[in-house]
Design a protein around this motif. Structure first.
Motif, PDB file in Angstrom:
ATOM      1  N   ARG A 120       0.862  -1.183   0.000  1.00  0.00           N
ATOM      2  CA  ARG A 120       0.000   0.000   0.000  1.00  0.00           C
ATOM      3  C   ARG A 120       0.898   1.232   0.000  1.00  0.00           C
ATOM      4  NH1 ARG A 120      -3.105  -0.267   4.866  1.00  0.00           N
ATOM      5  NH2 ARG A 120      -4.412  -1.735   3.723  1.00  0.00           N
ATOM      6  N   GLN A 121       0.659   2.098  -0.969  1.00  0.00           N
ATOM      7  CA  GLN A 121       1.415   3.342  -1.071  1.00  0.00           C
ATOM      8  C   GLN A 121       0.558   4.500  -0.572  1.00  0.00           C
ATOM      9  OE1 GLN A 121       3.881   3.656  -4.777  1.00  0.00           O
ATOM     10  NE2 GLN A 121       2.285   2.276  -5.501  1.00  0.00           N
ATOM     11  N   ASP A 122       1.214   5.523  -0.079  1.00  0.00           N
ATOM     12  CA  ASP A 122       0.518   6.740   0.344  1.00  0.00           C
ATOM     13  C   ASP A 122       0.466   7.678  -0.865  1.00  0.00           C
ATOM     14  OD1 ASP A 122      -0.314   9.183   1.370  1.00  0.00           O
ATOM     15  OD2 ASP A 122       0.894   9.006   3.190  1.00  0.00           O
ATOM     16  N   PHE A 123      -0.611   7.564  -1.638  1.00  0.00           N
ATOM     17  CA  PHE A 123      -0.703   8.339  -2.876  1.00  0.00           C
ATOM     18  C   PHE A 123      -0.768   9.841  -2.627  1.00  0.00           C
ATOM     19  CE2 PHE A 123      -2.035   4.151  -4.501  1.00  0.00           C
ATOM     20  CZ  PHE A 123      -1.112   4.040  -5.528  1.00  0.00           C
ATOM     21  N   GLU A 124      -1.292  10.264  -1.482  1.00  0.00           N
ATOM     22  CA  GLU A 124      -1.289  11.700  -1.160  1.00  0.00           C
ATOM     23  C   GLU A 124       0.143  12.196  -0.971  1.00  0.00           C
ATOM     24  OE1 GLU A 124      -3.941  12.850   1.987  1.00  0.00           O
ATOM     25  OE2 GLU A 124      -5.610  11.733   1.113  1.00  0.00           O
ATOM     26  N   ALA A 125       0.980  11.411  -0.280  1.00  0.00           N
ATOM     27  CA  ALA A 125       2.380  11.797  -0.088  1.00  0.00           C
ATOM     28  C   ALA A 125       3.119  11.806  -1.425  1.00  0.00           C
ATOM     29  CB  ALA A 125       3.067  10.853   0.900  1.00  0.00           C
ATOM     30  N   ILE A 126       2.829  10.835  -2.272  1.00  0.00           N
ATOM     31  CA  ILE A 126       3.453  10.786  -3.597  1.00  0.00           C
ATOM     32  C   ILE A 126       3.065  12.012  -4.410  1.00  0.00           C
ATOM     33  CG2 ILE A 126       3.483   9.523  -5.798  1.00  0.00           C
ATOM     34  CD1 ILE A 126       3.172   6.936  -4.083  1.00  0.00           C
ATOM     35  N   ALA A 127       1.797  12.376  -4.365  1.00  0.00           N
ATOM     36  CA  ALA A 127       1.329  13.556  -5.102  1.00  0.00           C
ATOM     37  C   ALA A 127       1.985  14.825  -4.564  1.00  0.00           C
ATOM     38  CB  ALA A 127      -0.192  13.664  -5.015  1.00  0.00           C
ATOM     39  N   ARG A 128       2.065  14.956  -3.240  1.00  0.00           N
ATOM     40  CA  ARG A 128       2.720  16.145  -2.654  1.00  0.00           C
ATOM     41  C   ARG A 128       4.176  16.232  -3.102  1.00  0.00           C
ATOM     42  NH1 ARG A 128      -0.218  14.654   1.865  1.00  0.00           N
ATOM     43  NH2 ARG A 128       1.576  13.579   2.762  1.00  0.00           N
ATOM     44  N   HIS A 129       4.870  15.088  -3.084  1.00  0.00           N
ATOM     45  CA  HIS A 129       6.270  15.067  -3.500  1.00  0.00           C
ATOM     46  C   HIS A 129       6.398  15.443  -4.979  1.00  0.00           C
ATOM     47  CE1 HIS A 129      10.458  13.970  -3.675  1.00  0.00           C
ATOM     48  NE2 HIS A 129      10.220  13.123  -4.651  1.00  0.00           N
ATOM     49  N   GLY A 130       5.525  14.892  -5.824  1.00  0.00           N
ATOM     50  CA  GLY A 130       5.564  15.215  -7.247  1.00  0.00           C
ATOM     51  C   GLY A 130       5.313  16.691  -7.511  1.00  0.00           C
ATOM     52  N   LEU A 131       4.353  17.256  -6.791  1.00  0.00           N
ATOM     53  CA  LEU A 131       4.072  18.689  -6.944  1.00  0.00           C
ATOM     54  C   LEU A 131       5.241  19.539  -6.461  1.00  0.00           C
ATOM     55  CD1 LEU A 131       0.295  18.803  -5.964  1.00  0.00           C
ATOM     56  CD2 LEU A 131       1.303  19.187  -8.236  1.00  0.00           C
ATOM     57  N   ALA A 132       5.891  19.119  -5.379  1.00  0.00           N
ATOM     58  CA  ALA A 132       7.059  19.858  -4.896  1.00  0.00           C
ATOM     59  C   ALA A 132       8.187  19.813  -5.924  1.00  0.00           C
ATOM     60  CB  ALA A 132       7.528  19.284  -3.556  1.00  0.00           C
ATOM     61  N   LEU A 133       8.395  18.655  -6.553  1.00  0.00           N
ATOM     62  CA  LEU A 133       9.414  18.554  -7.597  1.00  0.00           C
ATOM     63  C   LEU A 133       9.074  19.439  -8.790  1.00  0.00           C
ATOM     64  CD1 LEU A 133      10.175  14.714  -7.650  1.00  0.00           C
ATOM     65  CD2 LEU A 133      11.646  16.542  -6.778  1.00  0.00           C
ATOM     66  N   LEU A 134       7.796  19.440  -9.184  1.00  0.00           N
ATOM     67  CA  LEU A 134       7.368  20.286 -10.300  1.00  0.00           C
ATOM     68  C   LEU A 134       7.565  21.765  -9.971  1.00  0.00           C
ATOM     69  CD1 LEU A 134       6.041  20.650 -13.061  1.00  0.00           C
ATOM     70  CD2 LEU A 134       3.817  20.534 -11.902  1.00  0.00           C
ATOM     71  N   ALA A 135       7.166  22.179  -8.779  1.00  0.00           N
ATOM     72  CA  ALA A 135       7.329  23.582  -8.383  1.00  0.00           C
ATOM     73  C   ALA A 135       8.801  23.969  -8.359  1.00  0.00           C
ATOM     74  CB  ALA A 135       6.693  23.818  -7.010  1.00  0.00           C
ATOM     75  N   ALA A 136       9.664  23.096  -7.844  1.00  0.00           N
ATOM     76  CA  ALA A 136      11.097  23.380  -7.814  1.00  0.00           C
ATOM     77  C   ALA A 136      11.653  23.496  -9.225  1.00  0.00           C
ATOM     78  CB  ALA A 136      11.831  22.293  -7.036  1.00  0.00           C
ATOM     79  N   GLU A 137      11.179  22.660 -10.128  1.00  0.00           N
ATOM     80  CA  GLU A 137      11.637  22.718 -11.523  1.00  0.00           C
ATOM     81  C   GLU A 137      11.213  24.023 -12.178  1.00  0.00           C
ATOM     82  OE1 GLU A 137      13.611  21.327 -14.894  1.00  0.00           O
ATOM     83  OE2 GLU A 137      13.575  20.421 -12.909  1.00  0.00           O
ATOM     84  N   ILE A 138       9.999  24.472 -11.895  1.00  0.00           N
ATOM     85  CA  ILE A 138       9.489  25.718 -12.475  1.00  0.00           C
ATOM     86  C   ILE A 138      10.233  26.927 -11.911  1.00  0.00           C
ATOM     87  CG2 ILE A 138       7.474  27.253 -12.531  1.00  0.00           C
ATOM     88  CD1 ILE A 138       5.757  24.644 -12.669  1.00  0.00           C
ATOM     89  N   GLU A 139      10.537  26.882 -10.623  1.00  0.00           N
ATOM     90  CA  GLU A 139      11.152  28.037  -9.954  1.00  0.00           C
ATOM     91  C   GLU A 139      12.644  28.166 -10.208  1.00  0.00           C
ATOM     92  OE1 GLU A 139      10.093  27.577  -5.855  1.00  0.00           O
ATOM     93  OE2 GLU A 139       7.960  27.896  -6.263  1.00  0.00           O
ATOM     94  N   HIS A 140      13.310  27.111 -10.644  1.00  0.00           N
ATOM     95  CA  HIS A 140      14.758  27.145 -10.819  1.00  0.00           C
ATOM     96  C   HIS A 140      15.113  26.795 -12.251  1.00  0.00           C
ATOM     97  CE1 HIS A 140      15.333  27.440  -6.502  1.00  0.00           C
ATOM     98  NE2 HIS A 140      14.415  26.500  -6.377  1.00  0.00           N
TER      99      HIS A 140
END
Length: 135
Positions: A86-106
């Protein structure tokens, strides 16, 4: 784990995440009497593997243990009930969004961009599709 134990590493069958591809891979795995355990990429593929093993007369978990991934709602109601991760899909989504935001900002190559893989939570849900290997 196989390499660390000095055991040969068999080729891993490929699939497309569907029960049908799990079934096709399962048919090949069921034909090999050395196969005692299968870890499928997701629960849908594990469902196909379960069917292929049953059709080949290989008992789960007595002859072959099967583990899936994702803990879909139907996993607990299969015969036998499917052991899965069982994976924590909410945590995975938060991590993916953080990676996307970091990519956009830098800018590419700029310090502070996305890092490596995160330690995302996962939980083994043991049901009746697994057993210790026969001796």
């Amino acid at each position: 784990a196989l390499a660390a134990a000095g055991a040969p590493e068999p080729p891993a069958p490929e699939g497309d995440w569907s029960p049908a591809s799990g079934y096709e891979a399962g048919r090949a795995l069921a034909a090999d009497p050395r196969v005692t355990a299968v870890f499928a990429a997701n629960d849908d593929m594990a469902i196909g593997v379960l069917r292929a093993l049953a059709e080949a007369g290989r008992a789960v978990p007595d002859d072959v243990s099967v583990v899936g991934m994702d803990d879909i709602p139907a996993a607990a109601y299969l015969s036998p009930p499917l052991t899965t991760i069982r994976q924590d899909f909410e945590a995975i989504a938060r991590h993916g969004l953080a990676l996307l935001a970091a990519e956009i900002e830098h800018s590419p190559g700029e310090p502070g961009g996305p890092g490596g893989p995160a330690d995302l939570p996962a939980h083994l849900v043991v049901r009746r599709s697994t057993a210790p290997p026969a001796k």
